[in-house]
Design a protein around this motif. Sequence first.
Motif, PDB file in Angstrom:
ATOM      1  N   MET A 146       0.826  -1.207   0.000  1.00  0.00           N
ATOM      2  CA  MET A 146       0.000   0.000   0.000  1.00  0.00           C
ATOM      3  C   MET A 146       0.863   1.262   0.000  1.00  0.00           C
ATOM      4  O   MET A 146       0.551   2.233  -0.701  1.00  0.00           O
ATOM      5  CB  MET A 146      -0.920  -0.005   1.220  1.00  0.00           C
ATOM      6  N   ASP A 147       1.968   1.238   0.752  1.00  0.00           N
ATOM      7  CA  ASP A 147       2.859   2.403   0.794  1.00  0.00           C
ATOM      8  C   ASP A 147       3.415   2.707  -0.590  1.00  0.00           C
ATOM      9  O   ASP A 147       3.428   3.853  -1.045  1.00  0.00           O
ATOM     10  CB  ASP A 147       4.025   2.149   1.751  1.00  0.00           C
ATOM     11  N   ARG A 148       3.872   1.655  -1.294  1.00  0.00           N
ATOM     12  CA  ARG A 148       4.518   1.876  -2.585  1.00  0.00           C
ATOM     13  C   ARG A 148       3.503   2.259  -3.652  1.00  0.00           C
ATOM     14  O   ARG A 148       3.765   3.107  -4.506  1.00  0.00           O
ATOM     15  CB  ARG A 148       5.276   0.615  -3.023  1.00  0.00           C
ATOM     16  N   LYS A 166      15.284   0.753  -9.906  1.00  0.00           N
ATOM     17  CA  LYS A 166      16.480   1.423  -9.387  1.00  0.00           C
ATOM     18  C   LYS A 166      16.504   1.552  -7.862  1.00  0.00           C
ATOM     19  O   LYS A 166      17.568   1.331  -7.245  1.00  0.00           O
ATOM     20  CB  LYS A 166      16.655   2.787 -10.035  1.00  0.00           C
ATOM     21  N   PRO A 167      15.403   1.918  -7.206  1.00  0.00           N
ATOM     22  CA  PRO A 167      15.479   1.983  -5.737  1.00  0.00           C
ATOM     23  C   PRO A 167      15.897   0.660  -5.104  1.00  0.00           C
ATOM     24  O   PRO A 167      16.658   0.645  -4.125  1.00  0.00           O
ATOM     25  CB  PRO A 167      14.052   2.374  -5.334  1.00  0.00           C
ATOM     26  N   SER A 365       8.973  -8.444 -12.720  1.00  0.00           N
ATOM     27  CA  SER A 365       7.779  -7.731 -12.245  1.00  0.00           C
ATOM     28  C   SER A 365       8.153  -6.532 -11.375  1.00  0.00           C
ATOM     29  O   SER A 365       8.761  -6.674 -10.317  1.00  0.00           O
ATOM     30  CB  SER A 365       6.897  -8.678 -11.433  1.00  0.00           C
ATOM     31  N   THR A 366       7.786  -5.335 -11.849  1.00  0.00           N
ATOM     32  CA  THR A 366       8.111  -4.120 -11.107  1.00  0.00           C
ATOM     33  C   THR A 366       7.357  -4.061  -9.789  1.00  0.00           C
ATOM     34  O   THR A 366       7.881  -3.570  -8.784  1.00  0.00           O
ATOM     35  CB  THR A 366       7.793  -2.881 -11.962  1.00  0.00           C
ATOM     36  N   ILE A 367       6.141  -4.579  -9.779  1.00  0.00           N
ATOM     37  CA  ILE A 367       5.379  -4.577  -8.528  1.00  0.00           C
ATOM     38  C   ILE A 367       6.070  -5.460  -7.493  1.00  0.00           C
ATOM     39  O   ILE A 367       6.223  -5.070  -6.326  1.00  0.00           O
ATOM     40  CB  ILE A 367       3.928  -5.045  -8.772  1.00  0.00           C
ATOM     41  N   TYR A 373      11.296  -3.902  -2.097  1.00  0.00           N
ATOM     42  CA  TYR A 373      12.057  -2.705  -1.726  1.00  0.00           C
ATOM     43  C   TYR A 373      11.423  -1.991  -0.530  1.00  0.00           C
ATOM     44  O   TYR A 373      12.100  -1.659   0.447  1.00  0.00           O
ATOM     45  CB  TYR A 373      12.142  -1.742  -2.914  1.00  0.00           C
ATOM     46  N   GLN A 374      10.111  -1.754  -0.598  1.00  0.00           N
ATOM     47  CA  GLN A 374       9.437  -1.025   0.478  1.00  0.00           C
ATOM     48  C   GLN A 374       9.458  -1.829   1.773  1.00  0.00           C
ATOM     49  O   GLN A 374       9.629  -1.260   2.862  1.00  0.00           O
ATOM     50  CB  GLN A 374       7.995  -0.710   0.081  1.00  0.00           C
ATOM     51  N   TYR A 375       9.314  -3.141   1.654  1.00  0.00           N
ATOM     52  CA  TYR A 375       9.378  -4.018   2.831  1.00  0.00           C
ATOM     53  C   TYR A 375      10.751  -3.898   3.502  1.00  0.00           C
ATOM     54  O   TYR A 375      10.852  -3.775   4.735  1.00  0.00           O
ATOM     55  CB  TYR A 375       9.122  -5.461   2.394  1.00  0.00           C
ATOM     56  N   LEU A 376      11.801  -3.921   2.697  1.00  0.00           N
ATOM     57  CA  LEU A 376      13.155  -3.765   3.230  1.00  0.00           C
ATOM     58  C   LEU A 376      13.356  -2.362   3.793  1.00  0.00           C
ATOM     59  O   LEU A 376      13.923  -2.186   4.881  1.00  0.00           O
ATOM     60  CB  LEU A 376      14.185  -4.041   2.139  1.00  0.00           C
TER      61      LEU A 376
END
Length: 490
Positions: A146-148, A166-167, A365-367, A373-376
């Motif tokens: 949800m954040d991403r 990239k992030p 898959s970008t999702i 990424y957001q989880y990390l």
Amino acid sequence: MFQDFILVGDRPISIQVKEYVKRLIIKGALQADQKLPSTREMSGLLKVGRNTVISAYEGLEDDGFTYTISGKGCYVASKVNHLALDNGGASWQIDWKERMNEYAISAVELDLMKQGIRAPKGTISFTSIAPDEQLFDLSDVRRAFMDRMAIEGQVLLNYGYAKGYKPLIDYLMHYMENKGVDISGKDMLITSGFTEGFDMVLSALRPSTRRGAAICENPTHHTALKNLKLQGFEITGIPMDRDGIHVERLENILQTNSFDVAYLMPSYHNPTGIVMSPEKRISVMKLMMRYQIPVIEDGFNEELRYSGAHVAPLIATAGQGNGVIYIGSFSKVLFPGLRVGWVLGDRTLIDSLESIKRSRTIHTSTIDQSILYQYLLNGNFDKYIKKARTEYKRKYELTKACCEKHIPEAQLSGDGGLHVFLTFPSDVNTHQLLEACTEQGVIFTPGDRFFIQKGEGINTLRLGFSRVTDENIEQGIQIIGKQVREFLKS
């Protein structure tokens, strides 16, 4: 007609009605320009609401399967009339087995999933080394998603970049730097898990004028062996000591043979579970540097360290050198369903791999990448890995104790991870042992499938404990031990 319509619970009813009528049209049960029953009639025939039928008919017209004549009703469009080749009623058949090339045939022969054991429900299975889904922190994953999506959802749903998100690349480069890796002159490619990364690296390094030559530990990861064989590499295996690959044997082989690549799994090796000692890592890297052999390092289960100090990966010991290609993934630690891995290596190599990736799958898959990424980024990984280590260490120690108690005939190896490896006296055939244990409701993975030559490791097996309950660990190992003693008696 219309008597075989069956509703299923989870889908909108109007869509089910639309797809049902669409299938009748495609099959030719409803002919071109045939009038469909009125919405009121169809509502009665299918036992659904009239508004549902109205919505379904509108959808059929939007999809081009019907047309409406004002004041008359809905008709089947002529362009979707049932088509068939005019060949005297005979269907067109090709013998696809005859068309399969050597690559496809070999892939089937090496596919262990197709040859796996079909165990009945209730069987105690030690075959899996996947993480225990009961440990997954779904609320944190949901929050990361949800954040991403709130930040860049529209971007994430579009095409991504072959090289990766990239992030996530930036985060993982820093992550690898924290492992002691000198990232100068190096770059990273995001892949759909370890296997895709390994296959791409092999396809880039495979010689074009002859069969390739690869060297690896023996036994080793079956998926790696499968891909090496499919890519046409001749494989030479080096036996293992209690602390990793046998360095003297390795040196002797290197003195008399040339190799295009080495594949090594230094931490929580699959299937043995062995962690290569720091001293051996240095010795192995010196040999690879002397003989100029590129090393593919498999970072399998590297995070599941249960005791002792952190051991630097091989790529860290190489310093600014570019001879090691590191392939990483969180699949055995975090969530296998997120097919995300990475290849870290020399910039020139990564540049080529990026083009290979683009030609094959366009991008990972970008999702999936963005959720990871957001989880990390949210700091969830450290919290999760602490919980996972505690639970898996407990299960590891329980499994080890049960093996020592109930299967004293076997030599056990494994310093952590999600499995242990058992070696029996040479007269124990673990395929025959598996047959006996299957009848008693227990299955495991025979160890010979991890060895390079046929007939090797026939007296070994791998026990995966990550998804087995405590009660079943003890009960299953007790059954295996009993069958081993029966086997040795006979």
